[in-house]
Design a protein around this motif. Structure first.
Motif, PDB file in Angstrom:
ATOM      1  N   ARG A  88       6.813  33.385  11.647  1.00 62.04           N
ATOM      2  CA  ARG A  88       5.413  33.740  11.349  1.00 62.04           C
ATOM      3  C   ARG A  88       4.596  33.893  12.630  1.00 62.04           C
ATOM      4  O   ARG A  88       3.777  34.812  12.752  1.00 62.04           O
ATOM      5  CB  ARG A  88       4.789  32.670  10.442  1.00 62.04           C
ATOM      6  CG  ARG A  88       5.259  32.733   9.007  1.00 62.04           C
ATOM      7  CD  ARG A  88       4.389  31.891   8.095  1.00 62.04           C
ATOM      8  NE  ARG A  88       4.353  30.488   8.457  1.00 62.04           N
ATOM      9  CZ  ARG A  88       5.164  29.544   7.965  1.00 62.04           C
ATOM     10  NH1 ARG A  88       6.089  29.885   7.075  1.00 62.04           N
ATOM     11  NH2 ARG A  88       5.056  28.304   8.343  1.00 62.04           N
ATOM     12  N   ARG A  89       4.838  32.999  13.578  1.00 60.52           N
ATOM     13  CA  ARG A  89       4.113  33.078  14.858  1.00 60.52           C
ATOM     14  C   ARG A  89       4.459  34.387  15.580  1.00 60.52           C
ATOM     15  O   ARG A  89       3.559  35.053  16.137  1.00 60.52           O
ATOM     16  CB  ARG A  89       4.509  31.874  15.720  1.00 60.52           C
ATOM     17  CG  ARG A  89       3.664  31.722  16.951  1.00 60.52           C
ATOM     18  CD  ARG A  89       4.054  30.495  17.748  1.00 60.52           C
ATOM     19  NE  ARG A  89       3.804  29.271  17.005  1.00 60.52           N
ATOM     20  CZ  ARG A  89       4.285  28.076  17.323  1.00 60.52           C
ATOM     21  NH1 ARG A  89       5.062  27.945  18.372  1.00 60.52           N
ATOM     22  NH2 ARG A  89       4.010  27.024  16.608  1.00 60.52           N
ATOM     23  N   GLU A  91       5.466  37.193  14.175  1.00 63.08           N
ATOM     24  CA  GLU A  91       4.851  38.307  13.439  1.00 63.08           C
ATOM     25  C   GLU A  91       3.369  38.436  13.794  1.00 63.08           C
ATOM     26  O   GLU A  91       2.852  39.555  13.979  1.00 63.08           O
ATOM     27  CB  GLU A  91       5.017  38.105  11.934  1.00 63.08           C
ATOM     28  CG  GLU A  91       6.437  38.344  11.442  1.00 63.08           C
ATOM     29  CD  GLU A  91       6.629  37.954   9.985  1.00 63.08           C
ATOM     30  OE1 GLU A  91       5.661  37.459   9.349  1.00 63.08           O
ATOM     31  OE2 GLU A  91       7.751  38.127   9.481  1.00 63.08           O
ATOM     32  N   ARG A  92       2.681  37.291  13.874  1.00 67.06           N
ATOM     33  CA  ARG A  92       1.260  37.340  14.253  1.00 67.06           C
ATOM     34  C   ARG A  92       1.089  37.879  15.675  1.00 67.06           C
ATOM     35  O   ARG A  92       0.181  38.687  15.943  1.00 67.06           O
ATOM     36  CB  ARG A  92       0.632  35.952  14.137  1.00 67.06           C
ATOM     37  CG  ARG A  92       0.348  35.541  12.708  1.00 67.06           C
ATOM     38  CD  ARG A  92      -0.617  34.363  12.644  1.00 67.06           C
ATOM     39  NE  ARG A  92      -0.125  33.186  13.363  1.00 67.06           N
ATOM     40  CZ  ARG A  92       0.573  32.184  12.818  1.00 67.06           C
ATOM     41  NH1 ARG A  92       0.858  32.214  11.529  1.00 67.06           N
ATOM     42  NH2 ARG A  92       0.972  31.167  13.549  1.00 67.06           N
ATOM     43  N   ALA A  93       1.950  37.477  16.590  1.00 66.67           N
ATOM     44  CA  ALA A  93       1.875  37.983  17.974  1.00 66.67           C
ATOM     45  C   ALA A  93       2.145  39.486  18.003  1.00 66.67           C
ATOM     46  O   ALA A  93       1.495  40.231  18.755  1.00 66.67           O
ATOM     47  CB  ALA A  93       2.877  37.239  18.841  1.00 66.67           C
ATOM     48  N   SER A  94       3.100  39.946  17.172  1.00 61.26           N
ATOM     49  CA  SER A  94       3.398  41.375  17.111  1.00 61.26           C
ATOM     50  C   SER A  94       2.193  42.152  16.583  1.00 61.26           C
ATOM     51  O   SER A  94       1.852  43.231  17.109  1.00 61.26           O
ATOM     52  CB  SER A  94       4.607  41.595  16.201  1.00 61.26           C
ATOM     53  OG  SER A  94       4.817  42.960  15.984  1.00 61.26           O
ATOM     54  N   LEU A  95       1.543  41.615  15.552  1.00 59.76           N
ATOM     55  CA  LEU A  95       0.341  42.288  15.025  1.00 59.76           C
ATOM     56  C   LEU A  95      -0.766  42.344  16.069  1.00 59.76           C
ATOM     57  O   LEU A  95      -1.462  43.372  16.218  1.00 59.76           O
ATOM     58  CB  LEU A  95      -0.155  41.566  13.770  1.00 59.76           C
ATOM     59  CG  LEU A  95       0.638  41.822  12.487  1.00 59.76           C
ATOM     60  CD1 LEU A  95       0.134  40.934  11.355  1.00 59.76           C
ATOM     61  CD2 LEU A  95       0.535  43.296  12.100  1.00 59.76           C
ATOM     62  N   ARG A  96      -0.960  41.255  16.808  1.00 60.84           N
ATOM     63  CA  ARG A  96      -1.989  41.253  17.867  1.00 60.84           C
ATOM     64  C   ARG A  96      -1.663  42.303  18.931  1.00 60.84           C
ATOM     65  O   ARG A  96      -2.551  43.023  19.408  1.00 60.84           O
ATOM     66  CB  ARG A  96      -2.080  39.867  18.502  1.00 60.84           C
ATOM     67  CG  ARG A  96      -2.942  38.899  17.723  1.00 60.84           C
ATOM     68  CD  ARG A  96      -3.370  37.709  18.568  1.00 60.84           C
ATOM     69  NE  ARG A  96      -2.235  36.974  19.127  1.00 60.84           N
ATOM     70  CZ  ARG A  96      -1.594  35.963  18.541  1.00 60.84           C
ATOM     71  NH1 ARG A  96      -1.990  35.544  17.344  1.00 60.84           N
ATOM     72  NH2 ARG A  96      -0.576  35.376  19.120  1.00 60.84           N
TER      73      ARG A  96
END
Length: 107
Positions: A88-89, A91-96
């Motif tokens: 999840r972390r 994925e969030r970094a990829s979205l950012r």
């Protein structure tokens, strides 16, 4: 009342004043007859004790095996939770990073 003492309640507790034990007339002096029933019972008792001890050891071994399996399952579950958290972390970094790239391209 003039009654003789018994084994449980002797007339006197002084061994010198007690009546001496008389040898049995049914057995010859110095004979030692073996009791066959008690030897078999002793063997059976020792065997039963050994079986009971082995049973306790087997029970303890099974209990420890179960606890070790439980610990392995718990470690796997913790690793899975940590892996999901890291995913999840990531994925969030990829979205950012995507947003940042899109903002840079837009300007």
């Amino acid at each position: 009342m003039n009654t003789a003492g018994t084994i449980d309640r002797p007339l006197t507790h002084d061994p010198k004043k007690q009546a001496p034990m008389k040898p049995s007339t049914s057995e010859p002096a110095g004979s030692a007859t073996t009791d066959f029933t008690t030897t078999g019972a002793t063997e059976a008792r020792q065997n039963r004790n050994r079986e009971m001890q082995l049973m306790q050891e087997a029970l303890a071994r099974a209990h420890m095996h179960e606890r070790l399996d439980g610990a392995v399952r718990e470690r796997r579950a913790m690793r899975l939770v940590v892996a999901q958290r890291m995913q999840r972390r990531a994925e969030r970094a990829s979205l950012r990073a995507r947003r940042a790239l899109a903002m840079a391209v837009m300007q």
